[in-house]
Design a protein around this motif. Structure first.
Motif, short mmCIF file in Angstrom:
data_model
loop_
_atom_site.label_atom_id
_atom_site.label_comp_id
_atom_site.label_asym_id
_atom_site.label_seq_id
_atom_site.Cartn_x
_atom_site.Cartn_y
_atom_site.Cartn_z
N UNK A 39 -15.73 -22.08 29.53
CA UNK A 39 -15.29 -21.39 28.32
C UNK A 39 -14.49 -20.16 28.74
N UNK A 40 -13.31 -19.97 28.18
CA UNK A 40 -12.47 -18.83 28.52
C UNK A 40 -11.54 -19.05 29.70
N UNK A 41 -11.59 -20.25 30.31
CA UNK A 41 -10.70 -20.54 31.44
C UNK A 41 -9.24 -20.56 30.94
N UNK A 42 -8.33 -20.29 31.85
CA UNK A 42 -6.90 -20.26 31.51
C UNK A 42 -6.37 -21.66 31.23
N UNK A 43 -5.57 -21.76 30.17
CA UNK A 43 -4.91 -23.01 29.80
C UNK A 43 -3.42 -22.78 29.62
N UNK A 44 -2.64 -23.83 29.84
CA UNK A 44 -1.22 -23.82 29.49
C UNK A 44 -1.11 -24.63 28.20
N UNK A 45 -0.40 -24.06 27.22
CA UNK A 45 -0.23 -24.74 25.93
C UNK A 45 1.24 -25.14 25.79
N UNK A 46 1.47 -26.37 25.37
CA UNK A 46 2.82 -26.84 25.11
C UNK A 46 2.91 -27.29 23.65
N UNK A 47 3.77 -26.64 22.89
CA UNK A 47 4.03 -27.01 21.50
C UNK A 47 5.39 -27.68 21.44
N UNK A 48 5.49 -28.80 20.72
CA UNK A 48 6.77 -29.50 20.60
C UNK A 48 7.01 -29.88 19.14
N UNK A 49 8.23 -29.64 18.67
CA UNK A 49 8.67 -30.07 17.35
C UNK A 49 9.89 -30.95 17.53
N UNK A 50 9.81 -32.19 17.04
CA UNK A 50 10.93 -33.13 17.12
C UNK A 50 11.61 -33.18 15.77
N UNK A 51 12.95 -33.27 15.79
CA UNK A 51 13.75 -33.31 14.56
C UNK A 51 14.70 -34.49 14.59
N UNK A 52 15.00 -34.99 13.39
CA UNK A 52 15.95 -36.09 13.29
C UNK A 52 17.36 -35.52 13.12
N UNK A 53 18.37 -36.40 12.94
CA UNK A 53 19.76 -35.95 12.86
C UNK A 53 20.05 -35.09 11.64
N UNK A 54 19.17 -35.12 10.64
CA UNK A 54 19.31 -34.27 9.46
C UNK A 54 18.66 -32.91 9.66
#
Length: 97
Positions: A39-54
């Motif tokens: 508990x409390x250990x270091x983490x790397x977070x990756x957030x991704x948002x994908x979008x279409x051509x519109x």
């Protein structure tokens, strides 16, 4: 199973662009148990948002990685255009094991 991007494309959401953001946080109870860390250990977070051509966002993901097993590498290539060269990401190697 069918990859998620193929399923979404069949419904009109063809991947055009994605934005990713790397960050850091500490493990809460659920992440600590799932990743086998304290508990409390270091983490790397990756957030991704994908979008279409519109420009419509059709996929959002948040992934957590153990910081002690995470590596991030990006290969870049300079491509010319009218406004001058810009960097293009060619590959991304992360979380090698």
């Amino acid at each position: 199973g069918t990859p998620i991007l193929e399923l979404l494309a069949a419904r009109g959401h063809v991947l055009h662009r994605a934005a990713q953001r790397l960050g850091a946080e500490t493990a809460g109870p659920e992440a600590a148990i799932a990743l086998g860390i304290a508990l409390g250990a270091a983490l790397v977070r990756l957030d991704r948002t994908a979008r279409d051509s519109r420009g419509l966002a059709f996929e959002y993901s948040r992934s957590l990685y153990r910081a002690d097993r995470f590596a991030y590498a990006v290969e870049l290539d300079a491509r010319g255009r009218a406004a001058g060269p810009r960097w293009i990401q060619l590959s991304n190697l992360s979380n090698p094991g």
